[in-house]
Scaffold this active site. Structure first.
Site, short mmCIF file in Angstrom:
data_model
loop_
_atom_site.label_atom_id
_atom_site.label_comp_id
_atom_site.label_asym_id
_atom_site.label_seq_id
_atom_site.Cartn_x
_atom_site.Cartn_y
_atom_site.Cartn_z
CB SER A 143 -57.67 18.53 25.03
OG SER A 143 -57.85 19.92 25.21
CE1 TYR A 156 -59.38 17.96 30.14
CE2 TYR A 156 -58.81 20.05 29.09
CZ TYR A 156 -59.42 18.80 29.03
OH TYR A 156 -60.07 18.40 27.89
#
Length: 258
Positions: A143, A156
């Site tokens: 990501s 995250y």
């Protein structure tokens, strides 16, 4: 640009997190590119339905319910193969958006276990099979959170930084082996579940993530990018590919139409 057809020895592609979103879209596109896709996820009904869909449209697909954080189950899964050509480590996800000061350690642990340890488990279990193919590819779907920070994303962000470092280190360690290591790092992708899962099913909070953004990336956009990278000639390694929608300049700078 034409894609290279997979060789007989490397035409099996294992995709984790294939029950929805990017994983499911990648399974469809790799199947269309000539791979026999093996679909893994915890939701048995979802991967079985997807395998049936792909088979009905002329592709080759097998469903295998699997929790990537269960090492015993992963090792058992790996015994089914002599060689494979592609491993797409896609299973992951985000939980919550609390600051570091008040974040839930259980959420952090779950995100690390899924995004990092799950990727480690599958990669370790299947790397010998990828090497045996003579033309293997490991894909890590990370990501843009693995390349920058933002407030409320600590857990995250930490997990995706871990996934990024795993891919980068693996590439250094296995250079000279017939295996490529590719990292695909998407930015804002609108899927049916990502934000909804992150916010515990809160539809309003999930919708606000994409509010005013005319065209976030889609699962198909990311899957097409993964398929393109995988189908480059064997000597071409796409080390890192970051993709964002045009409206997103960084993790924190996004153009929203009012």
């Amino acid at each position: 640009m034409a894609t290279a057809a997979p060789s007989a020895a490397s035409r099996i592609a294992v995709i984790t997190g294939a029950s929805s979103g990017i994983g499911a879209a990648t399974a469809r596109q790799l199947a269309a590119a000539g791979y026999r896709v093996v679909l893994t996820a915890r939701r048995k009904d979802r991967v079985e339905a997807l395998a049936e869909e792909i088979t009905a449209t002329g592709g080759s697909a097998t469903a295998y319910p699997l929790d990537v954080t269960d090492r015993t189950a992963v090792d058992e899964f790996a015994t089914a193969f002599r060689t494979i050509g592609v491993l797409v480590n896609n299973a992951g996800g985000a939980l919550g958006a609390d600051p570091v000061a008040t974040g839930d350690p259980a959420d952090w642990r779950t995100m690390y276990e899924t995004n990092v340890i799950g990727t480690l488990n599958l990669t370790q279990a299947l790397l010998p099979k990828l090497i045996a193919s003579g033309d293997g590819t490991v894909v890590v779907v990370s990501s843009t959170a693995g390349h920058g920070t933002y407030e409320g994303g600590g857990g995250y962000v930490a997990a995706k930084h871990g996934a990024h470092v795993l891919a980068e280190t693996l590439r250094l360690e296995i250079v000279g082996q017939p295996v490529r290591v590719i990292e695909i790092a998407p930015g804002m992708v609108r899927t049916e579940e990502f934000a909804l899962t992150r916010f515990g099913g809160d539809q309003d909070r999930a919708a606000k993530v994409y509010e005013g953004v005319a065209e976030p990336l889609t699962a198909d956009d990311v899957a097409e990018t993964i398929t393109w990278a995988v189908t480059r000639p064997s000597h071409v390694n796409v080390d890192l590919l970051v993709l964002r929608p045009r409206a997103q300049a960084s993790n924190t700078k996004i153009h929203r139409e009012r």
